[in-house]
Design an enzyme around this catalytic site. Structure first.
Site, PDB file in Angstrom:
ATOM      1  N   ASP A  31      36.402  43.287  42.359  1.00  0.00           N
ATOM      2  CA  ASP A  31      37.384  43.398  43.449  1.00  0.00           C
ATOM      3  C   ASP A  31      36.664  43.954  44.680  1.00  0.00           C
ATOM      4  O   ASP A  31      35.903  44.916  44.594  1.00  0.00           O
ATOM      5  CB  ASP A  31      38.528  44.331  43.024  1.00  0.00           C
ATOM      6  CG  ASP A  31      39.724  44.235  43.955  1.00  0.00           C
ATOM      7  OD1 ASP A  31      40.809  43.869  43.476  1.00  0.00           O
ATOM      8  OD2 ASP A  31      39.577  44.521  45.164  1.00  0.00           O
ATOM      9  N   ILE A  32      36.908  43.321  45.822  1.00  0.00           N
ATOM     10  CA  ILE A  32      36.209  43.697  47.058  1.00  0.00           C
ATOM     11  C   ILE A  32      36.645  45.075  47.565  1.00  0.00           C
ATOM     12  O   ILE A  32      35.927  45.731  48.318  1.00  0.00           O
ATOM     13  CB  ILE A  32      36.435  42.596  48.139  1.00  0.00           C
ATOM     14  CG1 ILE A  32      35.341  42.648  49.195  1.00  0.00           C
ATOM     15  CG2 ILE A  32      37.814  42.722  48.774  1.00  0.00           C
ATOM     16  CD1 ILE A  32      35.289  41.398  50.060  1.00  0.00           C
ATOM     17  N   ASN A  87      50.113  41.912  38.718  1.00  0.00           N
ATOM     18  CA  ASN A  87      51.293  41.924  39.588  1.00  0.00           C
ATOM     19  C   ASN A  87      51.846  40.510  39.769  1.00  0.00           C
ATOM     20  O   ASN A  87      51.072  39.558  39.903  1.00  0.00           O
ATOM     21  CB  ASN A  87      50.917  42.477  40.968  1.00  0.00           C
ATOM     22  CG  ASN A  87      50.353  43.887  40.894  1.00  0.00           C
ATOM     23  OD1 ASN A  87      50.837  44.715  40.117  1.00  0.00           O
ATOM     24  ND2 ASN A  87      49.336  44.165  41.685  1.00  0.00           N
ATOM     25  N   GLN A  94      51.945  42.121  44.569  1.00  0.00           N
ATOM     26  CA  GLN A  94      51.010  40.986  44.537  1.00  0.00           C
ATOM     27  C   GLN A  94      50.698  40.535  45.963  1.00  0.00           C
ATOM     28  O   GLN A  94      51.600  40.161  46.716  1.00  0.00           O
ATOM     29  CB  GLN A  94      51.594  39.814  43.733  1.00  0.00           C
ATOM     30  CG  GLN A  94      50.594  38.663  43.611  1.00  0.00           C
ATOM     31  CD  GLN A  94      51.123  37.475  42.787  1.00  0.00           C
ATOM     32  OE1 GLN A  94      52.321  37.385  42.504  1.00  0.00           O
ATOM     33  NE2 GLN A  94      50.233  36.582  42.426  1.00  0.00           N
ATOM     34  N   HIS A 100      46.242  36.874  38.639  1.00  0.00           N
ATOM     35  CA  HIS A 100      44.981  37.562  38.329  1.00  0.00           C
ATOM     36  C   HIS A 100      45.268  38.866  37.612  1.00  0.00           C
ATOM     37  O   HIS A 100      46.346  39.436  37.746  1.00  0.00           O
ATOM     38  CB  HIS A 100      44.184  37.828  39.610  1.00  0.00           C
ATOM     39  CG  HIS A 100      44.981  38.525  40.673  1.00  0.00           C
ATOM     40  ND1 HIS A 100      45.854  37.858  41.503  1.00  0.00           N
ATOM     41  CD2 HIS A 100      45.059  39.834  41.020  1.00  0.00           C
ATOM     42  CE1 HIS A 100      46.429  38.717  42.324  1.00  0.00           C
ATOM     43  NE2 HIS A 100      45.972  39.926  42.045  1.00  0.00           N
ATOM     44  N   HIS A 102      43.811  42.789  36.960  1.00  0.00           N
ATOM     45  CA  HIS A 102      42.933  43.865  37.412  1.00  0.00           C
ATOM     46  C   HIS A 102      42.425  44.623  36.189  1.00  0.00           C
ATOM     47  O   HIS A 102      43.222  45.030  35.335  1.00  0.00           O
ATOM     48  CB  HIS A 102      43.707  44.871  38.271  1.00  0.00           C
ATOM     49  CG  HIS A 102      44.227  44.327  39.558  1.00  0.00           C
ATOM     50  ND1 HIS A 102      43.601  44.535  40.764  1.00  0.00           N
ATOM     51  CD2 HIS A 102      45.333  43.590  39.846  1.00  0.00           C
ATOM     52  CE1 HIS A 102      44.294  43.961  41.735  1.00  0.00           C
ATOM     53  NE2 HIS A 102      45.358  43.377  41.199  1.00  0.00           N
TER      54      HIS A 102
HETATM   55  P1  AMP Z   1      47.108  41.956  44.106  1.00  0.00           P
HETATM   56  O1  AMP Z   1      47.676  43.035  44.983  1.00  0.00           O
HETATM   57  O2  AMP Z   1      47.439  42.181  42.649  1.00  0.00           O
HETATM   58  O3  AMP Z   1      47.470  40.571  44.576  1.00  0.00           O
HETATM   59  O4  AMP Z   1      45.542  42.125  44.201  1.00  0.00           O
HETATM   60  C1  AMP Z   1      44.716  41.278  44.939  1.00  0.00           C
HETATM   61  C2  AMP Z   1      43.337  41.880  44.899  1.00  0.00           C
HETATM   62  O5  AMP Z   1      42.417  40.923  45.369  1.00  0.00           O
HETATM   63  C3  AMP Z   1      43.165  43.142  45.761  1.00  0.00           C
HETATM   64  O6  AMP Z   1      42.798  44.247  44.926  1.00  0.00           O
HETATM   65  C4  AMP Z   1      42.061  42.755  46.742  1.00  0.00           C
HETATM   66  O7  AMP Z   1      41.181  43.822  47.018  1.00  0.00           O
HETATM   67  C5  AMP Z   1      41.377  41.612  46.008  1.00  0.00           C
HETATM   68  N1  AMP Z   1      40.695  40.645  46.868  1.00  0.00           N
HETATM   69  C6  AMP Z   1      41.208  39.976  47.922  1.00  0.00           C
HETATM   70  N2  AMP Z   1      40.266  39.159  48.474  1.00  0.00           N
HETATM   71  C7  AMP Z   1      39.145  39.324  47.728  1.00  0.00           C
HETATM   72  C8  AMP Z   1      37.836  38.757  47.790  1.00  0.00           C
HETATM   73  N3  AMP Z   1      37.488  37.866  48.734  1.00  0.00           N
HETATM   74  N4  AMP Z   1      36.927  39.158  46.874  1.00  0.00           N
HETATM   75  C9  AMP Z   1      37.252  40.067  45.917  1.00  0.00           C
HETATM   76  N5  AMP Z   1      38.481  40.638  45.810  1.00  0.00           N
HETATM   77  C10 AMP Z   1      39.413  40.272  46.708  1.00  0.00           C
END
Ligand code: AMP
Length: 140
Positions: A31-32, A87, A94, A100, A102
């Site tokens: 996760d970024i 989520n 989400q 996805h 976590h």
């Molecule tokens: P959610 O809130 O469950 O939809 O989580 C989405 C997750 O995706 C968040 O924790 C972001 O930090 C992660 N995310 C979004 N864009 C990227 C990316 N380009 N590379 C890695 N993680 C990402």
């Protein structure tokens, strides 16, 4: 047609990621914006917005990947615990509408509080709500 989903773009190599596992059905990457270092995401390559849209084949592959990546994250970070969180829809938090999971490495006393639990008035209230949900499960 141009892909707009950020996770589909990662799968297609249009956006870079720090890859942890790449199989025909699943991609896992860091996760970024990590809750803790090693916070990983496991995604199906099939585009599905939420858990309700995911095919059984992808779901099976995702859970096998969660086990593999989860072990790798724990061993590498020295974590003694792991949260597997997911989520669905904006109301749950989400942000990316491509389903996805976590994987968040944890250690005793790390101070991370994920949610605050409440209570029911009593068993009767629980049984009434459980019966209503159970009825929906039969038709869902
Ligand atoms: P959610 O809130 O469950 O939809 O989580 C989405 C997750 O995706 C968040 O924790 C972001 O930090 C992660 N995310 C979004 N864009 C990227 C990316 N380009 N590379 C890695 N993680 C990402």
């Amino acid at each position: 047609m141009e892909t707009v989903c950020v996770f589909c773009k990662i799968i297609q190599g249009e956006i870079p990621c720090a890859t942890l596992l790449d199989t025909p059905e699943v991609l896992a990457f860091l996760d970024i914006s990590p809750v803790r270092p090693g916070h990983a995401l496991v995604i199906p390559k099939e585009h599905a917005a939420t858990v309700f849209d995911l095919s059984p084949t992808s779901a099976t592959a995702v859970f096998a990947a969660i086990q593999r990546v989860g072990k790798g994250v724990m061993q590498t970070t020295g974590a003694t615990g792991l949260n597997v969180l997911q989520n669905n829809f904006a109301a749950s938090g989400q942000m990316v509408p491509h389903v996805h999971w976590h994987l968040i490495p944890r250690v005793e006393g790390d101070g991370l509080e994920l949610w605050k639990q409440g209570s029911y008035a009593g068993m009767e209230e629980m049984q009434v709500l459980a019966k209503r949900i159970a009825e929906q499960c039969k038709i869902a």
